[in-house]
Structure formats: structure tokens, C-alpha cells
Write an enzyme that holds these catalytic residues in place. Structure first.
Site, PDB file in Angstrom:
ATOM      1  N   ARG A 103     -13.303  10.694 -12.159  1.00 37.21           N
ATOM      2  CA  ARG A 103     -13.137  10.013 -10.871  1.00 37.21           C
ATOM      3  C   ARG A 103     -13.640   8.587 -11.010  1.00 37.21           C
ATOM      4  NH1 ARG A 103     -17.891  13.220  -7.382  1.00 37.21           N
ATOM      5  NH2 ARG A 103     -19.502  12.932  -8.928  1.00 37.21           N
ATOM      6  N   CYS A 107     -10.339  -0.180 -10.302  1.00 39.04           N
ATOM      7  CA  CYS A 107     -10.978  -1.498 -10.265  1.00 39.04           C
ATOM      8  C   CYS A 107     -11.004  -1.992  -8.816  1.00 39.04           C
ATOM      9  CB  CYS A 107     -10.159  -2.447 -11.139  1.00 39.04           C
ATOM     10  SG  CYS A 107     -10.559  -4.169 -10.862  1.00 39.04           S
ATOM     11  N   ASN A 141     -16.801   7.215  -1.798  1.00 41.29           N
ATOM     12  CA  ASN A 141     -17.890   8.140  -2.090  1.00 41.29           C
ATOM     13  C   ASN A 141     -18.749   7.549  -3.198  1.00 41.29           C
ATOM     14  OD1 ASN A 141     -18.961  11.015  -1.688  1.00 41.29           O
ATOM     15  ND2 ASN A 141     -18.837  10.832  -3.903  1.00 41.29           N
ATOM     16  N   GLU A 142     -20.024   7.408  -2.924  1.00 41.94           N
ATOM     17  CA  GLU A 142     -20.973   6.882  -3.908  1.00 41.94           C
ATOM     18  C   GLU A 142     -20.387   5.667  -4.645  1.00 41.94           C
ATOM     19  OE1 GLU A 142     -22.357  10.110  -6.383  1.00 41.94           O
ATOM     20  OE2 GLU A 142     -23.799  10.728  -4.871  1.00 41.94           O
ATOM     21  N   CYS A 151     -16.738  -3.956 -13.507  1.00 42.03           N
ATOM     22  CA  CYS A 151     -15.523  -3.710 -14.272  1.00 42.03           C
ATOM     23  C   CYS A 151     -15.280  -4.949 -15.135  1.00 42.03           C
ATOM     24  CB  CYS A 151     -14.382  -3.487 -13.284  1.00 42.03           C
ATOM     25  SG  CYS A 151     -12.737  -3.527 -14.009  1.00 42.03           S
ATOM     26  N   CYS A 153     -12.135  -6.014 -16.573  1.00 40.07           N
ATOM     27  CA  CYS A 153     -10.706  -6.149 -16.857  1.00 40.07           C
ATOM     28  C   CYS A 153     -10.243  -7.586 -16.584  1.00 40.07           C
ATOM     29  CB  CYS A 153      -9.909  -5.155 -16.019  1.00 40.07           C
ATOM     30  SG  CYS A 153      -9.820  -5.576 -14.286  1.00 40.07           S
ATOM     31  N   CYS A 156     -10.395  -8.726 -12.949  1.00 37.29           N
ATOM     32  CA  CYS A 156     -11.733  -9.159 -12.535  1.00 37.29           C
ATOM     33  C   CYS A 156     -12.027 -10.549 -13.092  1.00 37.29           C
ATOM     34  CB  CYS A 156     -12.785  -8.162 -13.011  1.00 37.29           C
ATOM     35  SG  CYS A 156     -12.778  -6.665 -12.011  1.00 37.29           S
ATOM     36  N   GLU A 310     -25.762  13.870   1.250  1.00 36.17           N
ATOM     37  CA  GLU A 310     -25.715  14.997   0.312  1.00 36.17           C
ATOM     38  C   GLU A 310     -27.160  15.352  -0.019  1.00 36.17           C
ATOM     39  OE1 GLU A 310     -23.251  14.319  -3.134  1.00 36.17           O
ATOM     40  OE2 GLU A 310     -21.674  13.376  -1.942  1.00 36.17           O
TER      41      GLU A 310
HETATM   42  C1  GAL Z   1     -22.628  13.425  -6.059  1.00 36.38           C
HETATM   43  C2  GAL Z   1     -21.224  13.272  -5.533  1.00 36.38           C
HETATM   44  C3  GAL Z   1     -20.594  14.586  -5.143  1.00 36.38           C
HETATM   45  C4  GAL Z   1     -20.824  15.600  -6.181  1.00 36.38           C
HETATM   46  C5  GAL Z   1     -22.296  15.725  -6.457  1.00 36.38           C
HETATM   47  C6  GAL Z   1     -22.573  16.717  -7.549  1.00 36.38           C
HETATM   48  O1  GAL Z   1     -22.966  12.384  -6.908  1.00 36.38           O
HETATM   49  O2  GAL Z   1     -21.157  12.423  -4.432  1.00 36.38           O
HETATM   50  O3  GAL Z   1     -19.220  14.402  -4.959  1.00 36.38           O
HETATM   51  O4  GAL Z   1     -20.133  15.200  -7.313  1.00 36.38           O
HETATM   52  O5  GAL Z   1     -22.826  14.513  -6.855  1.00 36.38           O
HETATM   53  O6  GAL Z   1     -22.221  16.238  -8.811  1.00 36.38           O
END
Ligand code: GAL
Length: 670
Positions: A103, A107, A141-142, A151, A153, A156, A310
Site C-alpha cells: 500500500r 506519489c 490513512n496514516e 518521494c 521521482c 517531485c 486505532e
Molecule cells: C496501522 C494501519 C492499519 C493496519 C494496522 C496494523 O498502521 O493504519 O491499516 O495496517 O497498522 O498493521
């Protein structure tokens, strides 16, 4: 104060959703976060959009009275996209394109990816922007996870050259500020400027690739700006259709060790910040103080309550696993978050998935989906949060101490470390921890933030500041604030060049001191003594010459024995301390005692080792949390007749805490 879960309805048969929702309701789970990796469900082929599946999910949760944080799915561009638009790939520091298969392979400066992302975000926001189940949004996400902020490339490179042109206007200015005369690096035009890929010196200087420090720092800033622009574009698109608040889930400063994104700046584009809190997993075990420090950072980025998006809830790892959270730990970690100002704690994940990279990453439920010990603990937490939130609402601890965190200084220090074992974030932690150990809340602040509410501001290794930031610190001291600088403060300009002024450069007048020389502690250490008793420095020693400041500590060893290492200067109505060396942790504790006494901060350290005490009083509520990080029970002496809000009982002279137990205590009425 409430709980939620990260849920992946697309990982389960629909028939199971009802059981899950009922179990969630029983545990008082109020919110689910969904959809952050679902691009290939929304758009399995280019321009072939499907929303029925998400319609069904959102309607399902609305019917079950559970609200939703809906994510933009840009963290995982699908296969058809990278095949048809290979220009979206990010290149690593060696100039190698990333590959499909995990994942975050895109870029942030790819025009194609930005356009495709905004196209889908617009469709999602338009369709669900006012859906009654949607309570909030998460962008991506993160951002920056796994070294993806920077990056290397050609896209960039082009963008960076434009960014530089905008910043420096003429190539002569750039040549001057970067000092390109060094090693024959003079550029004739912005098109010639390179990006700092791993270069000829890579093998010997792999920390920094041996590149020009001004160019490196600008590249780090540019990369951070690029990520922030990407996130801000999604946020703006959502705002056209939705009035629900927007966040993104940030990473901690400890185990995942920073992303290279200036979170103070990112936070300006978000309505609230959140973060992902993994404490004991494949990649390490975090100490209680570092987790608390991370909560404090999150509380500080936007100066308002935050979420844990999370929160670890089972044994975690990809190939190998960390330990199963011992009974009581999920509850302890949750209370640690809310005590430090978290509004909502969302557990990752509801149930362990039986396929994919994270088949070993356990959530509350194991693969079998049956109620287990961890679920029962969550049920307990959920019902406690329900009761406590009615009594307390969301807490915002009011700290009287702030540590200055400067992303410029952090990145500059990552380029040139000065001495082995010197890490900016760890150094900041060494100033946070002694106060944390005394039960005092400590915020973090950017150098330009309003500091007027703090009695004590600590600025460790604040390498560089803008003129406005310098003035901000001077104004704070002049008005009566107490400020502390350390070695490696004020020594650089914002272009990452060493100043030609005597150390501590721009802070010399404030601190009333200069360093006649300094001694990096390369394979040596130096003793000193002062108001902190005796101490040992293992990183650095500035040999100080007071210029109006009073001496509070001196070296007792080496050729500079007798020379000052700690001073204090009067500046306006305030006091400015200068600590020319690092100190061992026991000496730091005593220095913290000394400073608390000077600024009148009433400290009441918890006498029991391993019990964290968080004073979450916020001006309206007076609440004290006791968090037992020990595997054995603890008896904590109390300094008054507190009411235990979890039991409803009035405590006597002590509070009893189970192993990993917690107490939420209301202060006696004054
Ligand atoms: C975080 C991420 C989640 C999941 C979790 C466990 O870094 O946001 O999607 O991957 O770790 O690896």
C-alpha cells in the site's frame, strides 16, 4: 469519552454484520471507522463506479444506531490504476519505483493521482456528505507511513524546482543560501537543481547521503508540504458537500518514529486530529511515558481533544506477533488516552481477518469471531465510559509546562546529528519525562505558538527559529515567563546554515551567556554539579561564559572543570535558563524539582513506582487518574478524601489498584 472500532464489513459475509452490530451495541461501541482501503470496491475498473455496497453498509449502521467515520480510500490505489497510469508510482531514495502489492505506493505530487483521488472523493462526499450515519471523515490513512512522505521521482523533482523558484525567486539567492560554492555545486537555473536521492556518498554517510544540508532541509519541508496539500485537497472536496468534521490518523513519535510531516501544519487543515496507538507489537514495546508523551503531542497539535483512531486491542504483528495484551491492559491503555485528553478511543480492529497481510494482526475478537476475554474487557470499558462521560464529558488537561517541538529542528538534526546517540525526539522526551513522573501535565508547542498560559517553557535543542518565533520567545520571557534552552539552540539560520555568531547564536542575549567552546562527548562523559546535585553528560558540553547570567551549575571534570554548564538570566520580568549539557535522568529529575519550585508548580509525585498519575483538571472539573502499569497490585496513598468515580465510593487515605488497574478520582471539594 467513548469507544469505537475499526471495522471492515467487506471482509465478512453480510449475514455476520448483524451479530457484530449487536455485540458492538452490548459493548457500548458508539462509532465504527470504515472504508479506508476500499478503492477497488468503489471503482473496480476505471470509471466503473459502485456505491450500492457502501449505501447498504451506511444504512445498516444507521439502523443499528452506530455512527460512522467514513474514510477516503486513497491509501491503496488499485491495480488497474497503476497499470494504466504508472506515473502515479512513488520512487524510493535510490530512484526505484515502488511496486504494487502492499500500500501507499503513490506519489503525492502525481497530477494523475491527485485528479483521480479528488474525482472519487468528490463522488463519495456528494453521495454521503449528509448521510445520517456519517459522523466524521478520515482523509487517507496514516499519511507518510513507512517512509512514504519523501518521494524521489521526476514529478517531485519538477515540483520541487517550482517550489524553490517560488521561495527564492532567483537562482543566485538559492546559490547563496545553500552555499553551493562548496564542492562546486553552483546552479545556473532552477531546472538544474537536483533532488537529494541517495548519492555518491551514500555508503559512507547513509544518514544524510552527504547532500547539501540546505537542500535537504528544503526537500523535507517540500515533501511535508506536498503531503499536507494532498490531504487538504481531500478535506476541501469533502467540505463542499458535508459539514461533518474531518480528521486523518497520525503516527506516534516513538515506535513508528515520525513521518516527516509537520503535524502542527497538517492539523490546521483538519477539524480534529487522531492517531494510531500500538504499544506492544512485532516492532517493539513502548514505555508508558512515551505513550503519554504521544497523547500529549496529539492534544497539542490542535489544542483540543483528539481521538485514538486505532488502539491496539489484541496480539499484533505481520510476520511475527507481539504479546497478547495482559488482562486489564486494554482498559489501562484506554484510560491513559482519555486522561490525557482523548475524546474517543477506536480499537483496531473488531475481529482478526483470516486472509491478507494482516492475518496475524488480532483485534478484539480472534478469527473465530466469538466473544472472548478481550471482548469482555471492552464491554466493561464501554459501560464505564458511558457512565463517566455523563459525569465528566471530555477532559482537556490544562498543562502549565510546555516543551517546544520544532519540526525544522527535528529534520535539521536528522541531517546532521552532531553526536552519536543524539535524537531530537528522545531528547525532548528527556524533558517531558521528569515532569510526567511528578504527575504534572506537559504540553508541546510550536515555537510560534501563544505561550502565555504556561509557567515554564522548555526549548531543548531548538536549533533554528524564524525572526517571528524568536520574538515570540523573547516576548514570553519579557512578560515574566520562565524559559529554558539547551546546547544546540539558536545556532542555525532557517536555511540550515550554521550562524556565524557565538553559541547560542540568536538566543545569546535572552540567555545572557555565550559558549567559549563546546565538547561533543565522543566516547567519553563529563561530570558536573549544580542545583540538580551531581550529573553526568554523555552527549554534549557547552563551556559557558556568563554575560550577565548567574551560574547554577559547573563542570567538575576535564579541562573545563569549574566552568559553568547551567545559568539563569533575568530578561524583562522573566528568567531564561541555559543548560549547556545533557544530564543523567536522576539529575534531570532534580533539575525538574528545582524548576518547579522556582515557578511555583505544586508537584505531587505518585510515591508508587510504575503508577502513572494524570491530573486531568481542566478548570471546570478536578479529576485525578491513577494508572497502574505494574503487573502487581498497588496501594497508592492519597492526599485528601477523593471520590472514586468508577465505584461511587469515597476513598480513604489510600486507593487500591489491581494489576494494570485504574482509578478515576474526583478531588475533594475545596
Ligand atoms: C496501522 C494501519 C492499519 C493496519 C494496522 C496494523 O498502521 O493504519 O491499516 O495496517 O497498522 O498493521
Amino acid at each position: 469519552m467513548r469507544i469505537g472500532v475499526d471495522y471492515y464489513p467487506e471482509h465478512w459475509e453480510k449475514e455476520r454484520w448483524k451479530t457484530d452490530a449487536e455485540m458492538m451495541a452490548k459493548a457500548n461501541i458508539k462509532v465504527v471507522r470504515i472504508g479506508e482501503f476500499a478503492w477497488s470496491l468503489y471503482e473496480p475498473k476505471e470509471n466503473d463506479f459502485h456505491f450500492e455496497w457502501m449505501d447498504e453498509i451506511l444504512d445498516f449502521f444507521r439502523e443499528h444506531g452506530i455512527s460512522v467515520v467514513l474514510c477516503t480510500p486513497s491509501a491503496t490505489p488499485p491495480k488497474w490504476m497503476v497499470d494504466r497510469h504508472p506515473d502515479i508510482y512513488q520512487d524510493d531514495i535510490h530512484g526505484q519505483p515502488k511496486i504494487f502489492g502492499t500500500r501507499k505506493h503513490y506519489c503525492f505530487n502525481s497530477e494523475t493521482y491527485r485528479r483521480l483521488t479528488q474525482g472519487l472523493v468528490e463522488k463519495i462526499a456528494k453521495r454521503y456528505g449528509s448521510h445520517p450515519a456519517v459522523e466524521a471523515w478520515q482523509v487517507d490513512n496514516e499519511l507518510g507511513w513507512a517512509n512514504t512522505t519523501r518521494c524521489y521521482c521526476d514529478k517531485c523533482k519538477k515540483e520541487f524546482q517550482n517550489w524553490l523558484k517560488e521561495k527564492y525567486k532567483t537562482i543566485e539567492t538559492l546559490n547563496r543560501v545553500y552555499g553551493t560554492v562548496f564542492w562546486s555545486q553552483i546552479y545556473n537555473s532552477f531546472d538544474e537543481v537536483i533532488i537529494p536521492r541517495a548519492g555518491a556518498c551514500y555508503d559512507t554517510c547513509h544518514d544524510t547521503q552527504g547532500q547539501n544540508p540546505g537542500l535537504l532541509l528544503d526537500y523535507y519541508r517540500f515533501s511535508s508540504d506536498s503531503v499536507i496539500r494532498f490531504a487538504a485537497e481531500s478535506a476541501e472536496t469533502i467540505r463542499k458537500y458535508s459539514d461533518r468534521p474531518i480528521t486523518s490518523n497520525l503516527l506516534d513519535a516513538a515506535i513508528n518514529s515520525g513521518t516527516g510531516i509537520d503535524y502542527f501544519k497538517l492539523a490546521q487543515h483538519l477539524d480534529f486530529v487522531s492517531w494510531d496507538n500500538y504499544i506492544e507489537f512485532q516492532w517493539g514495546i513502548a514505555e508508558a511515558a512515551t505513550v503519554s508523551r504521544d497523547h500529549a503531542l496529539l492534544r497539542s497539535y490542535k489544542k483540543q481533544p483528539f481521538w485514538v483512531m486505532e488502539q491496539q486491542s489484541g496480539p499484533c504483528g505481520w510476520s511475527k506477533m507481539g504479546p497478547a495484551p495482559t488482562p486489564g491492559k486494554l482498559r489501562l491503555w484506554t484510560y491513559q488516552a482519555v486522561a490525557n485528553g482523548a475524546d474517543t478511543v477506536v480499537y483496531f480492529r473488531w475481529r482478526a481477518c483470516s486472509f491478507g497481510t494482516e492475518e496475524n494482526w488480532h483485534g478484539i475478537l480472534d478469527h473465530d469471531g466469538k466473544p472472548n476475554r478481550r471482548y469482555r474487557e471492552i464491554v466493561q470499558i464501554g459501560s464505564e465510559m458511558e457512565r463517566l462521560s455523563k459525569m465528566l464529558g471530555v477532559l482537556s488537561p490544562k498543562a502549565k509546562i510546555a516543551v517546544i517541538k520544532s519540526f525544522d529542528s527535528e529534520w535539521s538534526q536528522s541531517i546532521h546529528r552532531y553526536v552519536e546517540n543524539f535524537h531530537y525526539d528522545e531528547f525532548l522526551l528527556s524533558f517531558y519525562k521528569p515532569f510526567y513522573d511528578k504527575g504534572l501535565s506537559v504540553d508541546f508547542a510550536a515555537p510560534g505558538d501563544d505561550l502565555s498560559s504556561y509557567s515554564l517553557v522548555l526549548a531543548p535543542a531548538l536549533l533554528m527559529v524564524t525572526e517571528a518565533e524568536q520574538k515570540n520567545l523573547e516576548d514570553y520571557a519579557r512578560a515574566g515567563g520562565t524559559l529554558l534552552f539547551t546546547f544546540r539552540s539558536g545556532i542555525k539560520d532557517v536555511c540550515n546554515n550554521m550562524l556565524q555568531q557565538t553559541v547560542p547564536g540568536v538566543f545569546s542575549e535572552l540567555a545572557g551567556v555565550s559558549a567559549s567552546e563546546y565538547d561533543p562527548q565522543f566516547e567519553k562523559e563529563t561530570a558536573s554539579s549544580g542545583v540538580y546535585g551531581s550529573g553526568v553528560s554523555k552527549l554534549w558540553c557547552d563551556v559557558l561564559e556568563p554575560q550577565g547570567a548567574e551560574t547554577l551549575g559547573v563542570y567538575t571534570q576535564d579541562y573545563y572543570a569549574g566552568k559553568p554548564c547551567l545559568t539563569v538570566n533575568s530578561f524583562g520580568k522573566g528568567s531564561v535558563y541555559y543548560l549547556g549539557c545533557d544530564l543523567s535522568s536522576d539529575a534531570m529529575e532534580r533539575l525538574a524539582d528545582y524548576l518547579c519550585a522556582r515557578v511555583g508548580l505544586d508537584q505531587r509525585p505518585c510515591p508508587v513506582e510504575g503508577v502513572e498519575q494524570v491530573d486531568a483538571s481542566d478548570g471546570k472539573q478536578r479529576v485525578l487518574f491513577l494508572l497502574n502499569h505494574n503487573s502487581s497490585a498497588a496501594v497508592v496513598p492519597l492526599f485528601g478524601r477523593f471520590e472514586n468515580l468508577l465505584t461511587g465510593q469515597s476513598e480513604g487515605s489510600t486507593a487500591m489498584l489491581e494489576p494494570y488497574g485504574v482509578a478515576v478520582l474526583k478531588y475533594p471539594e475545596a
